[in-house]
Design a protein around this motif. Sequence first.
Motif, PDB file in Angstrom:
ATOM      1  N   ARG A   1       0.830  -1.210   0.000  1.00 59.76           N
ATOM      2  CA  ARG A   1       0.000   0.000   0.000  1.00 59.76           C
ATOM      3  C   ARG A   1       0.865   1.262   0.000  1.00 59.76           C
ATOM      4  NH1 ARG A   1      -5.414  -0.553   3.747  1.00 59.76           N
ATOM      5  NH2 ARG A   1      -6.453  -2.155   2.478  1.00 59.76           N
ATOM      6  N   LEU A   2       1.905   1.245   0.794  1.00 57.65           N
ATOM      7  CA  LEU A   2       2.805   2.400   0.796  1.00 57.65           C
ATOM      8  C   LEU A   2       3.490   2.547  -0.563  1.00 57.65           C
ATOM      9  CD1 LEU A   2       4.423   2.150   4.340  1.00 57.65           C
ATOM     10  CD2 LEU A   2       2.785   3.861   3.534  1.00 57.65           C
ATOM     11  N   GLY A   3       3.835   1.420  -1.179  1.00 58.64           N
ATOM     12  CA  GLY A   3       4.419   1.475  -2.513  1.00 58.64           C
ATOM     13  C   GLY A   3       3.463   2.086  -3.524  1.00 58.64           C
ATOM     14  N   LEU A   4       2.189   1.715  -3.421  1.00 58.92           N
ATOM     15  CA  LEU A   4       1.179   2.289  -4.309  1.00 58.92           C
ATOM     16  C   LEU A   4       1.073   3.795  -4.105  1.00 58.92           C
ATOM     17  CD1 LEU A   4      -1.199   2.101  -6.311  1.00 58.92           C
ATOM     18  CD2 LEU A   4      -2.670   1.540  -4.348  1.00 58.92           C
ATOM     19  N   GLY A   5       1.005   4.216  -2.856  1.00 50.17           N
ATOM     20  CA  GLY A   5       0.902   5.647  -2.578  1.00 50.17           C
ATOM     21  C   GLY A   5       2.105   6.418  -3.092  1.00 50.17           C
ATOM     22  N   THR A   6       3.291   5.852  -2.929  1.00 54.59           N
ATOM     23  CA  THR A   6       4.498   6.510  -3.430  1.00 54.59           C
ATOM     24  C   THR A   6       4.479   6.601  -4.952  1.00 54.59           C
ATOM     25  OG1 THR A   6       5.753   5.691  -1.525  1.00 54.59           O
ATOM     26  CG2 THR A   6       7.018   6.435  -3.427  1.00 54.59           C
ATOM     27  N   ALA A   7       4.009   5.534  -5.604  1.00 52.08           N
ATOM     28  CA  ALA A   7       3.935   5.540  -7.066  1.00 52.08           C
ATOM     29  C   ALA A   7       2.971   6.612  -7.563  1.00 52.08           C
ATOM     30  CB  ALA A   7       3.500   4.163  -7.572  1.00 52.08           C
ATOM     31  N   VAL A   8       1.847   6.767  -6.878  1.00 55.82           N
ATOM     32  CA  VAL A   8       0.882   7.806  -7.260  1.00 55.82           C
ATOM     33  C   VAL A   8       1.510   9.189  -7.100  1.00 55.82           C
ATOM     34  CG1 VAL A   8      -1.306   8.895  -6.641  1.00 55.82           C
ATOM     35  CG2 VAL A   8      -1.144   6.397  -6.754  1.00 55.82           C
ATOM     36  N   ASP A   9       2.162   9.422  -5.967  1.00 57.10           N
ATOM     37  CA  ASP A   9       2.803  10.721  -5.741  1.00 57.10           C
ATOM     38  C   ASP A   9       3.889  10.984  -6.775  1.00 57.10           C
ATOM     39  OD1 ASP A   9       1.173  11.161  -3.541  1.00 57.10           O
ATOM     40  OD2 ASP A   9       2.658  10.431  -2.096  1.00 57.10           O
ATOM     41  N   TYR A  10       4.599   9.948  -7.140  1.00 57.40           N
ATOM     42  CA  TYR A  10       5.669  10.076  -8.138  1.00 57.40           C
ATOM     43  C   TYR A  10       5.093  10.529  -9.476  1.00 57.40           C
ATOM     44  CZ  TYR A  10      10.162   8.743 -10.293  1.00 57.40           C
ATOM     45  OH  TYR A  10      11.376   8.738 -10.947  1.00 57.40           O
ATOM     46  N   ALA A  11       4.008   9.890  -9.893  1.00 63.23           N
ATOM     47  CA  ALA A  11       3.372  10.268 -11.158  1.00 63.23           C
ATOM     48  C   ALA A  11       2.835  11.693 -11.099  1.00 63.23           C
ATOM     49  CB  ALA A  11       2.245   9.287 -11.485  1.00 63.23           C
ATOM     50  N   LEU A  12       2.214  12.043  -9.983  1.00 64.60           N
ATOM     51  CA  LEU A  12       1.665  13.394  -9.847  1.00 64.60           C
ATOM     52  C   LEU A  12       2.771  14.444  -9.878  1.00 64.60           C
ATOM     53  CD1 LEU A  12      -1.045  12.760  -7.098  1.00 64.60           C
ATOM     54  CD2 LEU A  12      -1.464  13.333  -9.500  1.00 64.60           C
ATOM     55  N   SER A  13       3.934  14.109  -9.343  1.00 66.62           N
ATOM     56  CA  SER A  13       5.041  15.062  -9.321  1.00 66.62           C
ATOM     57  C   SER A  13       5.565  15.345 -10.723  1.00 66.62           C
ATOM     58  CB  SER A  13       6.179  14.549  -8.424  1.00 66.62           C
ATOM     59  OG  SER A  13       6.884  13.486  -9.036  1.00 66.62           O
ATOM     60  N   ILE A  14       5.449  14.378 -11.611  1.00 63.82           N
ATOM     61  CA  ILE A  14       5.860  14.572 -13.000  1.00 63.82           C
ATOM     62  C   ILE A  14       4.799  15.353 -13.765  1.00 63.82           C
ATOM     63  CG2 ILE A  14       6.424  13.373 -15.166  1.00 63.82           C
ATOM     64  CD1 ILE A  14       7.360  11.011 -13.382  1.00 63.82           C
ATOM     65  N   GLY A  15       3.546  15.011 -13.518  1.00 62.27           N
ATOM     66  CA  GLY A  15       2.430  15.635 -14.218  1.00 62.27           C
ATOM     67  C   GLY A  15       1.787  14.654 -15.181  1.00 62.27           C
ATOM     68  N   ILE A  16       0.532  14.299 -14.942  1.00 58.99           N
ATOM     69  CA  ILE A  16      -0.118  13.278 -15.753  1.00 58.99           C
ATOM     70  C   ILE A  16      -0.271  13.728 -17.202  1.00 58.99           C
ATOM     71  CG2 ILE A  16      -2.159  11.830 -15.991  1.00 58.99           C
ATOM     72  CD1 ILE A  16      -0.488  11.191 -13.548  1.00 58.99           C
ATOM     73  N   GLU A  17      -0.541  15.001 -17.431  1.00 60.77           N
ATOM     74  CA  GLU A  17      -0.670  15.485 -18.808  1.00 60.77           C
ATOM     75  C   GLU A  17       0.655  15.324 -19.561  1.00 60.77           C
ATOM     76  OE1 GLU A  17      -1.522  17.184 -16.149  1.00 60.77           O
ATOM     77  OE2 GLU A  17      -3.716  17.376 -16.285  1.00 60.77           O
ATOM     78  N   ARG A  18       1.754  15.594 -18.872  1.00 57.99           N
ATOM     79  CA  ARG A  18       3.064  15.435 -19.497  1.00 57.99           C
ATOM     80  C   ARG A  18       3.346  13.959 -19.781  1.00 57.99           C
ATOM     81  NH1 ARG A  18       7.479  17.627 -15.942  1.00 57.99           N
ATOM     82  NH2 ARG A  18       8.548  18.351 -17.810  1.00 57.99           N
ATOM     83  N   ILE A  19       2.959  13.110 -18.864  1.00 58.45           N
ATOM     84  CA  ILE A  19       3.134  11.675 -19.067  1.00 58.45           C
ATOM     85  C   ILE A  19       2.348  11.227 -20.289  1.00 58.45           C
ATOM     86  CG2 ILE A  19       2.537   9.409 -18.120  1.00 58.45           C
ATOM     87  CD1 ILE A  19       3.256  10.537 -15.345  1.00 58.45           C
ATOM     88  N   GLU A  20       1.110  11.688 -20.406  1.00 61.25           N
ATOM     89  CA  GLU A  20       0.289  11.295 -21.550  1.00 61.25           C
ATOM     90  C   GLU A  20       0.930  11.721 -22.864  1.00 61.25           C
ATOM     91  OE1 GLU A  20      -4.353  11.537 -22.971  1.00 61.25           O
ATOM     92  OE2 GLU A  20      -3.446  13.321 -22.077  1.00 61.25           O
ATOM     93  N   ARG A  21       1.421  12.954 -22.927  1.00 65.25           N
ATOM     94  CA  ARG A  21       2.031  13.429 -24.168  1.00 65.25           C
ATOM     95  C   ARG A  21       3.271  12.614 -24.524  1.00 65.25           C
ATOM     96  NH1 ARG A  21       0.757  18.527 -21.885  1.00 65.25           N
ATOM     97  NH2 ARG A  21       2.938  18.947 -21.346  1.00 65.25           N
ATOM     98  N   ARG A  22       4.081  12.306 -23.517  1.00 60.82           N
ATOM     99  CA  ARG A  22       5.284  11.521 -23.760  1.00 60.82           C
ATOM    100  C   ARG A  22       4.928  10.109 -24.234  1.00 60.82           C
ATOM    101  NH1 ARG A  22      10.892  11.554 -24.581  1.00 60.82           N
ATOM    102  NH2 ARG A  22      11.736   9.587 -23.803  1.00 60.82           N
ATOM    103  N   CYS A  23       3.966   9.487 -23.595  1.00 62.73           N
ATOM    104  CA  CYS A  23       3.538   8.145 -23.992  1.00 62.73           C
ATOM    105  C   CYS A  23       3.005   8.146 -25.426  1.00 62.73           C
ATOM    106  CB  CYS A  23       2.472   7.626 -23.033  1.00 62.73           C
ATOM    107  SG  CYS A  23       3.089   7.132 -21.410  1.00 62.73           S
ATOM    108  N   ARG A  24       2.204   9.157 -25.753  1.00 64.77           N
ATOM    109  CA  ARG A  24       1.646   9.234 -27.096  1.00 64.77           C
ATOM    110  C   ARG A  24       2.760   9.400 -28.142  1.00 64.77           C
ATOM    111  NH1 ARG A  24      -1.332  13.609 -26.683  1.00 64.77           N
ATOM    112  NH2 ARG A  24      -3.113  12.509 -25.802  1.00 64.77           N
ATOM    113  N   GLN A  25       3.744  10.231 -27.816  1.00 63.42           N
ATOM    114  CA  GLN A  25       4.857  10.441 -28.745  1.00 63.42           C
ATOM    115  C   GLN A  25       5.583   9.125 -29.022  1.00 63.42           C
ATOM    116  OE1 GLN A  25       8.144  12.554 -27.024  1.00 63.42           O
ATOM    117  NE2 GLN A  25       9.228  12.820 -28.963  1.00 63.42           N
ATOM    118  N   LEU A  26       5.896   8.379 -27.967  1.00 65.24           N
ATOM    119  CA  LEU A  26       6.636   7.131 -28.143  1.00 65.24           C
ATOM    120  C   LEU A  26       5.806   6.088 -28.888  1.00 65.24           C
ATOM    121  CD1 LEU A  26       8.191   6.969 -24.565  1.00 65.24           C
ATOM    122  CD2 LEU A  26       9.436   7.437 -26.690  1.00 65.24           C
ATOM    123  N   ALA A  27       4.522   5.967 -28.518  1.00 70.79           N
ATOM    124  CA  ALA A  27       3.666   4.978 -29.174  1.00 70.79           C
ATOM    125  C   ALA A  27       3.466   5.320 -30.649  1.00 70.79           C
ATOM    126  CB  ALA A  27       2.323   4.898 -28.460  1.00 70.79           C
TER     127      ALA A  27
END
Length: 400
Positions: free
Chosen positions: A279-305
């Motif tokens: 559970r703590l690992g899950l919470g840390t993973a969520v915070d990690y993603a939020l710190s990067i920015g989900i919109e930025r993650i989406e754009r990067r994923c779309r570019q690579l795909a």
Amino acid sequence: MASSTKDLSDAEVDRLREDTPGVGHRIHFNNAGAALMPNPVIRGMVEYLQREAEIGGYEASAESTVRLEGVYDSIARLVGSKREEIALAENATLAWQRAFYSLRFGAGDRILTTSAEFAANYVAFLQVARRTGARVEVIPDDANQVLDPQALERMIDSRVRLIAITWIPTNGGLVNPAEAVGQIARAHGVPYLLDACQAVGQMPVDVRTLGCDMLTATGRKFLRGPRGTGFLYMRDDFLKDVEPAMIDLFGAPWVGPQRYELRTDARRFETWEANYAARLGLGTAVDYALSIGIERIERRCRQLANEFRASLSAIPGVLIRDLGERTASIVSFTLRTAGAREVMRHLATQKINVSVSPPTSTPLDATRRSLPDVVRASPHYYNTIAEVRTLASAVREIAA
């Protein structure tokens, strides 16, 4: 790393890769299966387990109460909900089952789903239909073979008891119009269950905008959390009238002779015992993603795909199997010269991870399109263009 509206820079990607020990051993394009965990997730879980070993399991959880409670706040921020609307689960399937099996159906009731529905969900529909006399019906697709909201609208009547769809299927990059489905569900007062396993972590998720009553997701995929984690969102106004199919003393405390009371929040779907390190690992993973920015993650994923799809389209003998005009970071394809499992084994010898999606994972879609096993490559933001090109080059060699 501070979130920004700008695309991820090469320097930021380099830092994220430094934070991901797995990239030093493999080129990992199996993020739709289980993404590589970053160091903070790994470190937090190991430190917690060490603490359990040092002072005891109960004592370690009591010591970490604030951090454990914070996991609910993190997930609520991720999906745009209240913390009281979040329940944690050992996996997304269990979270989905807890929501679905808490609903009541009778003879003639209609469950509407999509042609791309995940097999685990679909067999649950069939089981409930067999038990209750309810009917399972598939919402027609549009010309792009994506769920058609207008067709859904025409299907609605007083016997529809549930709309349940998979947002992004397991076997390809299709993105179903989840928000449009939510608008129809809300307009007609029909409960709406959204399987967001492949969406959460790679694209923005806002349950209010989506209009869903229930949403389920996993930690191990694009969130980059540990295996054995998942969560359920259930809208508070909907939650108050729902009793879990199974309860224990945590979700429904015994309050007197012959009497229990359900918790008022979504944790009525939880049980007393839990894997607190995960559970703590899950919470840390969520915070990690939020710190990067989900919109930025989406754009990067779309570019690579999109880069990988473009490369595949130039290789003779390769057929891309993805559907829809808007596609997610899952690229499915087949080769004329080799079966999907042979391709996966060959790539593994070059330390490239992909996976295979068999027809049994999405039986309606696979039957409709006569799909064989398909190769599934799913890039994430920590992958590089160079890795995409390496994968494409390896596929070209196999296809030759």
